[in-house]
Scaffold this motif. Structure first.
Motif, short mmCIF file in Angstrom:
data_model
loop_
_atom_site.label_atom_id
_atom_site.label_comp_id
_atom_site.label_asym_id
_atom_site.label_seq_id
_atom_site.Cartn_x
_atom_site.Cartn_y
_atom_site.Cartn_z
N HIS A 482 39.55 7.09 66.78
CA HIS A 482 40.38 6.71 65.64
C HIS A 482 41.06 5.37 65.91
CE1 HIS A 482 44.11 6.71 63.17
NE2 HIS A 482 43.29 7.17 62.25
N ALA A 483 41.62 5.22 67.08
CA ALA A 483 42.33 3.98 67.43
C ALA A 483 41.36 2.79 67.38
CB ALA A 483 42.96 4.10 68.81
N ARG A 484 40.15 3.03 67.83
CA ARG A 484 39.18 1.95 67.88
C ARG A 484 38.79 1.51 66.47
NH1 ARG A 484 34.17 2.26 72.08
NH2 ARG A 484 33.42 3.73 70.54
N ILE A 485 38.62 2.49 65.59
CA ILE A 485 38.31 2.14 64.20
C ILE A 485 39.46 1.34 63.60
CG2 ILE A 485 37.91 3.02 61.87
CD1 ILE A 485 36.55 5.46 63.13
N LYS A 486 40.67 1.82 63.87
CA LYS A 486 41.85 1.14 63.31
C LYS A 486 41.92 -0.31 63.79
CE LYS A 486 43.70 4.10 60.61
NZ LYS A 486 43.99 3.78 59.20
N SER A 487 41.51 -0.49 65.02
CA SER A 487 41.52 -1.84 65.57
C SER A 487 40.54 -2.74 64.82
CB SER A 487 41.16 -1.77 67.06
OG SER A 487 40.95 -3.05 67.57
N VAL A 488 39.37 -2.21 64.53
CA VAL A 488 38.39 -2.98 63.76
C VAL A 488 38.94 -3.30 62.37
CG1 VAL A 488 36.11 -2.90 62.68
CG2 VAL A 488 36.42 -2.02 64.99
N ARG A 490 42.02 -3.54 61.46
CA ARG A 490 43.07 -4.56 61.56
C ARG A 490 42.45 -5.96 61.62
NH1 ARG A 490 45.74 -0.80 64.86
NH2 ARG A 490 44.79 -1.65 66.73
N LYS A 491 41.40 -6.06 62.43
CA LYS A 491 40.74 -7.35 62.55
C LYS A 491 40.12 -7.78 61.22
CE LYS A 491 40.19 -8.22 67.29
NZ LYS A 491 40.46 -7.02 68.12
N ALA A 492 39.55 -6.79 60.51
CA ALA A 492 38.97 -7.10 59.20
C ALA A 492 40.04 -7.61 58.25
CB ALA A 492 38.30 -5.84 58.64
N ALA A 493 41.20 -6.99 58.31
CA ALA A 493 42.31 -7.41 57.44
C ALA A 493 42.74 -8.83 57.78
CB ALA A 493 43.48 -6.44 57.58
N GLU A 494 42.77 -9.13 59.08
CA GLU A 494 43.15 -10.47 59.52
C GLU A 494 42.18 -11.51 58.95
OE1 GLU A 494 43.25 -10.44 63.76
OE2 GLU A 494 44.85 -8.92 63.79
N GLU A 576 36.27 3.24 57.72
CA GLU A 576 37.58 3.64 57.22
C GLU A 576 37.56 5.09 56.76
OE1 GLU A 576 40.97 1.14 55.33
OE2 GLU A 576 39.49 1.53 53.77
N SER A 577 36.48 5.51 56.12
CA SER A 577 36.37 6.90 55.68
C SER A 577 36.33 7.84 56.88
CB SER A 577 35.11 7.10 54.84
OG SER A 577 35.15 6.27 53.71
N THR A 578 35.62 7.44 57.92
CA THR A 578 35.55 8.27 59.12
C THR A 578 36.94 8.42 59.74
OG1 THR A 578 33.31 7.47 59.56
CG2 THR A 578 34.46 8.53 61.38
N ALA A 579 37.66 7.31 59.84
CA ALA A 579 39.01 7.37 60.39
C ALA A 579 39.89 8.31 59.57
CB ALA A 579 39.63 5.98 60.43
N SER A 580 39.72 8.23 58.26
CA SER A 580 40.52 9.06 57.38
C SER A 580 40.21 10.55 57.57
CB SER A 580 40.29 8.63 55.93
OG SER A 580 40.72 9.61 55.06
N VAL A 581 38.93 10.88 57.69
CA VAL A 581 38.56 12.28 57.90
C VAL A 581 39.04 12.77 59.27
CG1 VAL A 581 36.58 13.82 58.30
CG2 VAL A 581 36.62 12.35 56.29
N ILE A 582 38.94 11.90 60.28
CA ILE A 582 39.45 12.27 61.61
C ILE A 582 40.94 12.58 61.51
CG2 ILE A 582 39.99 11.40 63.92
CD1 ILE A 582 37.46 9.67 63.75
N ASP A 592 48.38 14.59 65.98
CA ASP A 592 48.52 13.24 65.45
C ASP A 592 47.51 12.32 66.11
OD1 ASP A 592 50.57 13.58 63.62
OD2 ASP A 592 52.09 13.54 65.19
N VAL A 593 47.10 11.31 65.36
CA VAL A 593 46.20 10.31 65.94
C VAL A 593 46.89 8.95 65.93
CG1 VAL A 593 44.03 11.48 65.47
CG2 VAL A 593 45.07 10.11 63.68
N PRO A 594 46.78 8.22 67.02
CA PRO A 594 47.48 6.94 67.13
C PRO A 594 46.69 5.79 66.49
CG PRO A 594 46.39 7.44 69.19
CD PRO A 594 46.08 8.58 68.27
N GLU A 595 47.41 4.72 66.15
CA GLU A 595 46.79 3.52 65.61
C GLU A 595 46.14 2.71 66.74
OE1 GLU A 595 46.83 2.38 62.21
OE2 GLU A 595 47.35 4.48 61.93
N ARG A 596 46.73 2.82 67.90
CA ARG A 596 46.14 2.16 69.07
C ARG A 596 46.43 3.00 70.30
NH1 ARG A 596 48.21 -3.26 68.44
NH2 ARG A 596 49.09 -2.69 66.45
N MET A 597 45.60 2.90 71.30
CA MET A 597 45.87 3.61 72.56
C MET A 597 45.07 2.97 73.69
SD MET A 597 43.69 7.16 72.04
CE MET A 597 43.51 7.73 73.72
#
Length: 597
Positions: A482-488, A490-494, A576-582, A592-597
């Motif tokens: 989950h954290a790894r997807i969130k990282s991607v 974030r980069k996409a948003a940047e 993003e959908s995978t992260a959401s289902v996780i 709970d799942v973290p945004e980064r770890m």
RNA sequence: GGUCCUGUAGUUCAAUGGAUAGAACAAGUGUUUCCUAAACACUAGAUCCGGGUUCGAUUCCCGGCGGGACUACCA
């Protein structure tokens, strides 16, 4: 209509048109195609072979052709032995993914005003000692089951019945009074529940010594247990308590308040809570009056010595004591009283008791008794009976000091998570608060997932040293993904990438990618099944499979570096959908799942 | 004794009656100029025993054997 229903319906039409065989939808055996074969969904052909009067291969071929002709969702098929493997069109998967992505609550069925109420009792501690590993399994299962039922559209009331009275409490009280020298949580620095637990052990030791002494004088063990001065004194104390003796009551209230303060800390750290707490001290009298009502209505029988019994021999069970000859209540009396109060307080449709399997007999009896007393949900009550947690060396035994304390265990897990983060140097840019937060999420995630991934009915082994694993089929493995997807993301948003939906419906995606979409589409039915079966383990195993697949995809495919814009967009939506289902799935486990770890 | 639960790689866990029984850990070996290597890939390893039902049984039924729980005027 979901895919299975759509295809199942067409298969029904096929066998009726081709062979004149009428079937029900639930007779159609549809399963996911095994990975080694080509296809997404498989129809088992064997059940139709007789009616077709043809070989399984031929039958499969004919049905396959019918399906392909009559449903555009199917792009191709193949038949191997008696299995008809269907390949679903990529266009279908793309549309399905768009639907998933657009729905933040994908998989969740929210309760409505018309929803019925399920009450779930869990935890139910005694107030004479701190919570241990066994309670942790209970609490995690109870909390998770409640979340799962909520996600299935039930109104849920989480409840706890605190066993705050009885001889066991008097034992702690007596020992404290005799040997405590006024010790308090403040003076000792001990957590309240641990302090009270300490005196429970003190009592037990002294009691054992008395028994031994009496046996040395020639008394039998049974007799010694009954006539040891300490136990007599404890029994006297219980009677004083029932007579509202002010001094006993005051001590009782004081010591219980210590315990509650301690429990609150443990519950909070574990992340579980309750909507309504009942106390046995407030329900047992209600139980007595219910039993007396039963006697009047001739449901129960009073013996000459005054004790009250339920005769369950007609139900294949034995006779069960409901009130002692001295008029005091037993466990069953209390449970009847609690049921009565709950019945008054809530429109209960289904009652669930999360209690260990050593109570199977108790709940079998309780169900019959509640039914006899006229509670409509009595007969259908669910005893969610889970197995014991054992240590590698066997059962936990408080007398041998092998009990794994809940607070200690959680602290150890969090500490290990902290150390691991440090070693890996993942959080060097984070504030101390963030680091602490992540250590807590990961440590608890590891513990919770470890316990919840196992089929609840089974006894499980917990090795305090080896079970703390952060690799493989574990909570941290899932959290990490989950954290790894969130990282991607974030980069996409940047980079200012936008990917609210997939625009190119003719996009060609890989087998791995379409399989991931297929897995995502299964989430709602997994939640449904987990609710029906009362099994958080189904959710856990599903998320694990999803995460494993995603990690392979992540390893083999580029997301942000993909040059084809449509494909990049698709992969971002998929991620993003995978992260959401996780996140949703793990929340159903109370993790709970973290945004980064 | 009776009732209930349970038995799958060395270990911890999976598998609505379906295809060659899946994973993870532990063991051994690889993969980082590339979105987080807490990742990915490869090698080796298991259905307690005997019957029955079935086109097909780890799964259902019967009988053994092993583990656990309950069978308290304890909670």
């Amino acid at each position: 209509m979901n895919l299975e229903t759509t295809i199942g319906t067409v298969v029904m039409q096929a066998v009726e048109t081709l062979y004149g065989l009428k079937t029900e939808l639930n007779q159609i055996q549809l399963q996911k195609t095994k990975r080694e074969f080509e296809g997404d969904l498989t129809v088992v052909i064997f059940p139709f072979v007789k009616a077709a009067r043809k070989s399984p291969e031929q039958t499969g071929q004919e049905i396959g052709e019918f399906l392909k002709l009559n449903n555009s969702v199917i792009s191709s098929f193949n038949v191997i032995k008696g299995f008809l493997n269907l390949t679903i069109s990529q266009n279908y998967w793309l549309r399905a993914l768009n639907d998933i992505h657009a729905n933040a609550q994908f998989g969740i069925t929210a309760a409505t005003d018309d929803s019925e109420l399920m009450m779930i009792e869990y935890s139910s501690p005694n107030t004479n000692k701190p919570l241990h590993l066994g309670h942790i399994r209970n609490n995690l299962l109870g909390f998770s089951i409640a979340e799962i039922q909520k996600a299935n559209g039930w109104k849920v009331v989480k409840t706890n019945i605190v066993n705050d009275r009885g001889i066991h409490i008097c034992k702690s009280m007596l020992a404290w009074k005799k040997w405590g020298k006024g010790e308090t949580p403040e003076s000792s620095g001990l957590k309240g529940d641990h302090l009270v637990g300490k005196y429970y052990v003190v009592f037990d030791k002294a009691y054992k010594a008395e028994i031994k002494e009496l046996m040395d004088k020639g008394m039998s063990e049974e007799e010694a247990k009954k006539s040891a001065p300490l136990i007599l004194e404890a029994q006297k104390m219980l009677l004083s308590w029932e007579k509202n003796d002010p001094e006993v009551r005051h001590l009782w209230e004081t010591m219980n308040s210590w315990v509650y303060a301690g429990f609150d800390v443990t519950y909070k750290k574990l992340g579980v809570d309750f909507d309504q707490i009942y106390y046995e001290s407030e329900t047992y009298l209600e139980g007595k009056s219910e039993v007396e009502r039963g006697v009047k209505k001739d449901i129960f029988k009073q013996r000459e010595d005054g004790s009250v019994w339920a005769d369950l021999t007609a139900d294949g069970l034995d006779e069960k004591l409901l009130l002692r000859s001295d008029g005091t209540s037993v466990y069953m009396t209390q449970d009847i009283g609690t049921a009565k109060l709950r019945y008054n307080d809530y429109p209960i449709r289904k009652m669930v008791y999360v209690v260990g399997n050593e109570q199977n007999y108790h709940f079998q009896v309780l169900s019959i008794l509640l039914d006899k007393l006229g509670f409509e949900w009595g007969k259908g009550l669910v005893h969610f009976s889970y197995g014991m947690v054992e240590l590698p060396e066997g059962k936990m035994k408080s007398r041998e000091g092998t009990v794994v304390d809940a607070d200690d265990l959680m602290d150890e897990m969090i500490e290990t998570a902290r150390e691991t983060s440090q070693e890996l140097g993942k959080l060097d840019n984070c504030t101390p608060e963030e680091i602490e937060d992540i250590a807590r999420l990961v440590g608890l995630g590891s513990l919770k997932y470890f316990i919840l991934k196992v089929d609840p009915r089974k006894n499980m082994t917990f090795n305090p040293k080896e079970s703390i694993d952060f690799n493989g089929n574990t909570g941290p493995f899932i959290q990490y993904t989950h954290a790894r997807i969130k990282s991607v993301l974030r980069k996409a948003a940047e980079q200012g990438l936008r990917f609210s939906s997939i625009e190119n419906n003719a996009l060609i995606i890989s087998e791995k990618e379409s399989y991931l979409v297929q897995l995502l589409t299964e989430f709602p039915s997994i939640i449904r099944l987990a609710g029906e079966e009362f099994s958080p383990a189904l959710i856990a195993n599903y998320i694990y499979e999803l995460v494993k697949e995603y990690n392979q995809f992540y390893h083999d495919f580029s997301i942000l570096k993909e040059e084809n814009k449509d494909l990049k967009q698709f992969r971002l939506v998929l991620s993003e959908s995978t992260a959401s289902v996780i996140k949703t799935g793990m929340s159903l486990l109370g993790i709970d799942v973290p945004e980064r770890m």
